[in-house]
Design a protein around this motif. Sequence first.
Motif, PDB file in Angstrom:
ATOM      1  N   UNK A  14      35.176  40.597  46.386  1.00 37.08           N
ATOM      2  CA  UNK A  14      35.980  39.368  46.350  1.00 37.08           C
ATOM      3  C   UNK A  14      36.555  39.074  47.722  1.00 37.08           C
ATOM      4  N   UNK A  15      37.008  40.101  48.424  1.00 36.44           N
ATOM      5  CA  UNK A  15      37.552  39.902  49.769  1.00 36.44           C
ATOM      6  C   UNK A  15      36.506  39.346  50.719  1.00 36.44           C
ATOM      7  N   UNK A  16      35.305  39.870  50.668  1.00 38.21           N
ATOM      8  CA  UNK A  16      34.233  39.367  51.538  1.00 38.21           C
ATOM      9  C   UNK A  16      33.917  37.918  51.211  1.00 38.21           C
ATOM     10  N   UNK A  17      33.860  37.600  49.926  1.00 42.56           N
ATOM     11  CA  UNK A  17      33.596  36.214  49.536  1.00 42.56           C
ATOM     12  C   UNK A  17      34.731  35.285  49.975  1.00 42.56           C
ATOM     13  N   UNK A  18      35.964  35.752  49.873  1.00 39.80           N
ATOM     14  CA  UNK A  18      37.091  34.942  50.321  1.00 39.80           C
ATOM     15  C   UNK A  18      37.031  34.685  51.821  1.00 39.80           C
ATOM     16  N   UNK A  19      36.666  35.699  52.571  1.00 37.21           N
ATOM     17  CA  UNK A  19      36.594  35.532  54.026  1.00 37.21           C
ATOM     18  C   UNK A  19      35.488  34.550  54.400  1.00 37.21           C
ATOM     19  N   UNK A  20      34.371  34.608  53.715  1.00 37.17           N
ATOM     20  CA  UNK A  20      33.248  33.734  54.048  1.00 37.17           C
ATOM     21  C   UNK A  20      33.518  32.290  53.621  1.00 37.17           C
ATOM     22  N   UNK A  21      34.033  32.101  52.421  1.00 39.29           N
ATOM     23  CA  UNK A  21      34.169  30.754  51.873  1.00 39.29           C
ATOM     24  C   UNK A  21      35.611  30.245  51.849  1.00 39.29           C
ATOM     25  N   UNK A  29      45.812  30.486  50.315  1.00 39.65           N
ATOM     26  CA  UNK A  29      44.556  31.249  50.317  1.00 39.65           C
ATOM     27  C   UNK A  29      44.540  32.237  51.481  1.00 39.65           C
ATOM     28  N   UNK A  30      45.000  31.803  52.634  1.00 39.25           N
ATOM     29  CA  UNK A  30      45.009  32.676  53.815  1.00 39.25           C
ATOM     30  C   UNK A  30      45.958  33.850  53.589  1.00 39.25           C
ATOM     31  N   UNK A  31      47.159  33.567  53.087  1.00 43.02           N
ATOM     32  CA  UNK A  31      48.130  34.633  52.837  1.00 43.02           C
ATOM     33  C   UNK A  31      47.616  35.596  51.764  1.00 43.02           C
ATOM     34  N   UNK A  32      46.981  35.083  50.730  1.00 43.69           N
ATOM     35  CA  UNK A  32      46.422  35.942  49.683  1.00 43.69           C
ATOM     36  C   UNK A  32      45.295  36.828  50.200  1.00 43.69           C
ATOM     37  N   UNK A  33      44.460  36.259  51.059  1.00 41.25           N
ATOM     38  CA  UNK A  33      43.358  37.034  51.623  1.00 41.25           C
ATOM     39  C   UNK A  33      43.868  38.136  52.545  1.00 41.25           C
TER      40      UNK A  33
END
Length: 69
Positions: A14-21, A29-33
């Motif tokens: 999920x972290x990798x997907x969040x960083x990519x998309x 979203x940035x703070x959550x990531x």
Amino acid sequence: MTFFTKIYRIAWLVLILLIVFLDRNNLYWVAGTITLLLLLSGIAVLRFLDSRNEWREIIKEENLDKDIP
């Protein structure tokens, strides 16, 4: 494989997907990531230290440290 390990691996995915998309204009979203990244990194360090200590115990039990020249 334990339930925690499955959740841990899915969280990395999920972290990798969040960083990519990630929508970099959305502050939430940035703070959550970043929070997820710090949490997963901390868990990874703790797991590393725990496995290191387990290997040290195995080496002491088997007296493998005496065989190394």
